[in-house]
Design a protein around this motif. Structure first.
Motif, PDB file in Angstrom:
ATOM      1  N   SER A 224      20.481 -18.803  22.424  1.00 48.54           N
ATOM      2  CA  SER A 224      19.528 -17.802  22.911  1.00 48.54           C
ATOM      3  C   SER A 224      20.245 -16.696  23.676  1.00 48.54           C
ATOM      4  O   SER A 224      19.837 -15.525  23.620  1.00 48.54           O
ATOM      5  N   ASP A 227      22.269 -14.565  20.860  1.00 46.54           N
ATOM      6  CA  ASP A 227      21.412 -13.744  20.009  1.00 46.54           C
ATOM      7  C   ASP A 227      20.380 -12.936  20.791  1.00 46.54           C
ATOM      8  O   ASP A 227      19.613 -12.174  20.197  1.00 46.54           O
ATOM      9  N   GLU A 228      20.366 -13.135  22.115  1.00 46.88           N
ATOM     10  CA  GLU A 228      19.392 -12.473  22.993  1.00 46.88           C
ATOM     11  C   GLU A 228      17.973 -12.711  22.495  1.00 46.88           C
ATOM     12  O   GLU A 228      17.185 -11.789  22.280  1.00 46.88           O
ATOM     13  N   ASN A 229      17.673 -13.983  22.325  1.00 46.27           N
ATOM     14  CA  ASN A 229      16.362 -14.413  21.855  1.00 46.27           C
ATOM     15  C   ASN A 229      15.916 -15.622  22.672  1.00 46.27           C
ATOM     16  O   ASN A 229      16.149 -16.773  22.292  1.00 46.27           O
ATOM     17  N   PHE A 231      13.099 -16.793  23.066  1.00 47.06           N
ATOM     18  CA  PHE A 231      12.044 -17.608  22.464  1.00 47.06           C
ATOM     19  C   PHE A 231      12.625 -18.924  21.929  1.00 47.06           C
ATOM     20  O   PHE A 231      11.938 -19.946  21.907  1.00 47.06           O
ATOM     21  N   GLU A 232      13.880 -18.892  21.500  1.00 45.79           N
ATOM     22  CA  GLU A 232      14.526 -20.131  21.074  1.00 45.79           C
ATOM     23  C   GLU A 232      14.647 -21.090  22.251  1.00 45.79           C
ATOM     24  O   GLU A 232      14.388 -22.292  22.124  1.00 45.79           O
ATOM     25  N   GLU A 349      10.220 -13.228  26.959  1.00 41.01           N
ATOM     26  CA  GLU A 349      10.387 -12.136  26.018  1.00 41.01           C
ATOM     27  C   GLU A 349      11.749 -12.353  25.367  1.00 41.01           C
ATOM     28  O   GLU A 349      12.477 -13.274  25.716  1.00 41.01           O
ATOM     29  N   ASN A 350      12.098 -11.499  24.411  1.00 42.59           N
ATOM     30  CA  ASN A 350      13.400 -11.671  23.762  1.00 42.59           C
ATOM     31  C   ASN A 350      14.538 -11.729  24.776  1.00 42.59           C
ATOM     32  O   ASN A 350      15.440 -12.575  24.662  1.00 42.59           O
ATOM     33  N   GLN A 351      14.512 -10.837  25.774  1.00 40.03           N
ATOM     34  CA  GLN A 351      15.627 -10.718  26.709  1.00 40.03           C
ATOM     35  C   GLN A 351      15.302 -11.202  28.115  1.00 40.03           C
ATOM     36  O   GLN A 351      16.106 -11.020  29.029  1.00 40.03           O
TER      37      GLN A 351
END
Length: 390
Positions: A224, A227-229, A231-232, A349-351
């Motif tokens: 996470s 990938d700057e995600n 949500f994972e 959020e994503n970041q």
């Protein structure tokens, strides 16, 4: 100290102490190289040292030849006793790596009709197809008796417990019998089980294993961040919360089998990984060098693991990341309830992600952000206790 309250410093001793792994074997008292690091570990706040293989082996330590003998590249019984005594003096527990799924094909059990699993032709079964490792036959009562004897021998010598290598590949009822028999003599013995995939809490159910390696959380943390995600990570935290409600998870962001976190995500994001590690439920362990932003990516072939298993002399001097680790360890020591806290994701959020952990009327709120740099903020019961920005 309760199992859940420990914080482990994980060391792969053969490489850490500069022993030759595949080169010509040269005996020595190299385990003494760890002695100055025991003081550093204690000063940093670690409560225990998790040692990788120390028994006589062919090469990398997971190919055991004799479970009752210290590897002559590291020393002998006297050197080991000196190490355990130094740890005890500093208030640091010691756990050893117990490789009880397989042995080296050169082990005496293989040639002397020992409790080895064999195929229809009578040949030893290689662990995961590796002909240098012979699987043990856990249906043979001699294996159970031997493992109990080995465990008790070293517990009598002053260790606190065992990491059970590839515990997932050994029958659950085998572990249940072994841990019960060992705890008849050593009620406080600690058992950490290695499991890669699946229902981690299931391995602890009815087996006597205290904590289980949480690889799913490890993967979600670095992935996470890379990938700057977030949500994972949110998904993995939901599963971690469920697992943690049934058993203690051994949490980590690095070990002897995986790429170095700083190589995967860079040092600033590695700092955020550390913040997550120490503010989530579980039994945290830190792989030596990660607190110093050590680099290393696994390769191929027989030498694949060498880059992630450096000598202690090759580690960089302690810097800002090590100071953050010390801060986080002290935070964790001051709030041991975190190990068995309930966990919720407050926003994602994503970041950005914020998660909270609750227990005994206390709350830790952790906020990680990758917006305009790397940022981590931790509040305990409303008080701002960690503020990292890079």
């Amino acid at each position: 100290m309760r199992t859940a309250e420990h914080i482990w410093w994980h060391v792969y001793p053969l490489a850490a102490c500069g022993a030759p792994i595949r080169e010509e074997r040269t005996p020595g008292d190299r385990l003494r190289a760890l002695l100055p690091w025991v003081s550093l570990a204690a000063e940093s706040g670690y409560t225990g040292i998790l040692l990788g293989p120390v028994f006589q082996s062919v090469a990398h330590g997971y190919d055991t030849l004799d479970h009752f003998r210290i590897d002559d590249r590291l020393g002998d019984d006297a050197v080991f006793d000196e190490f355990v005594s130094a740890c005890s003096y500093q208030g640091v527990a010691v756990i050893l790596d117990g490789v009880f799924n397989h042995v080296a094909v050169e082990h005496a059990w293989v040639s002397q009709n020992g409790p080895i699993k064999r195929d229809d032709q009578g040949n030893p079964v290689g662990w995961e197809g590796d002909g240098s490792l012979a699987e043990l036959d856990h249906s043979d009562p001699r294996v159970e008796d031997a493992v109990v004897e080995i465990m008790c021998h070293w517990l009598e010598r002053g260790i606190a417990g065992w990491r059970l290598d590839v515990a997932y590949a050994v029958p659950r009822d085998f572990w249940a019998r072994v841990t019960w028999r060992v705890r008849e003599k050593f009620p406080e013995a600690i058992f950490l089980g290695e499991m890669i995939h699946g229902d981690y809490a299931e391995l602890a159910s009815g087996t006597g294993i205290d904590a289980v390696t949480q690889y799913e959380l490890w993967k979600a943390i670095w992935s996470s961040l890379k990938d700057e995600n977030f949500f994972e990570l949110e998904h993995a935290l939901g599963r971690h919360a469920e697992f943690s409600s049934r058993a203690i998870m051994q949490t980590f962001i690095g070990n002897h089998d995986v790429n170095r976190i700083a190589s995967v995500v860079g040092e600033p994001k590695a700092a955020l990984a550390a913040v997550a590690l120490f503010t989530l439920p579980g039994l945290p362990s830190v792989y030596y060098g990660d607190e110093r932003a050590a680099l290393g990516v696994r390769g191929q072939g027989a030498e694949a693991d060498d880059p992630v298993r450096p000598a202690l002399d090759d580690l960089d001097a302690a810097g800002d990341l090590a100071e953050l680790y010390t801060q986080l360890i002290r935070l964790r020591r001051a709030h041991p309830w975190l190990a068995e806290a309930t966990l919720q994701v407050a926003e994602v959020e994503n970041q950005r992600i914020t998660f909270t952990a609750h227990a005994q009327g206390n709350e830790v709120a952790t906020h990680l952000s990758l917006v305009d740099g790397c940022h981590a903020h931790v509040h305990i019961n409303g008080e701002h206790v960690v503020d990292f920005s890079r």
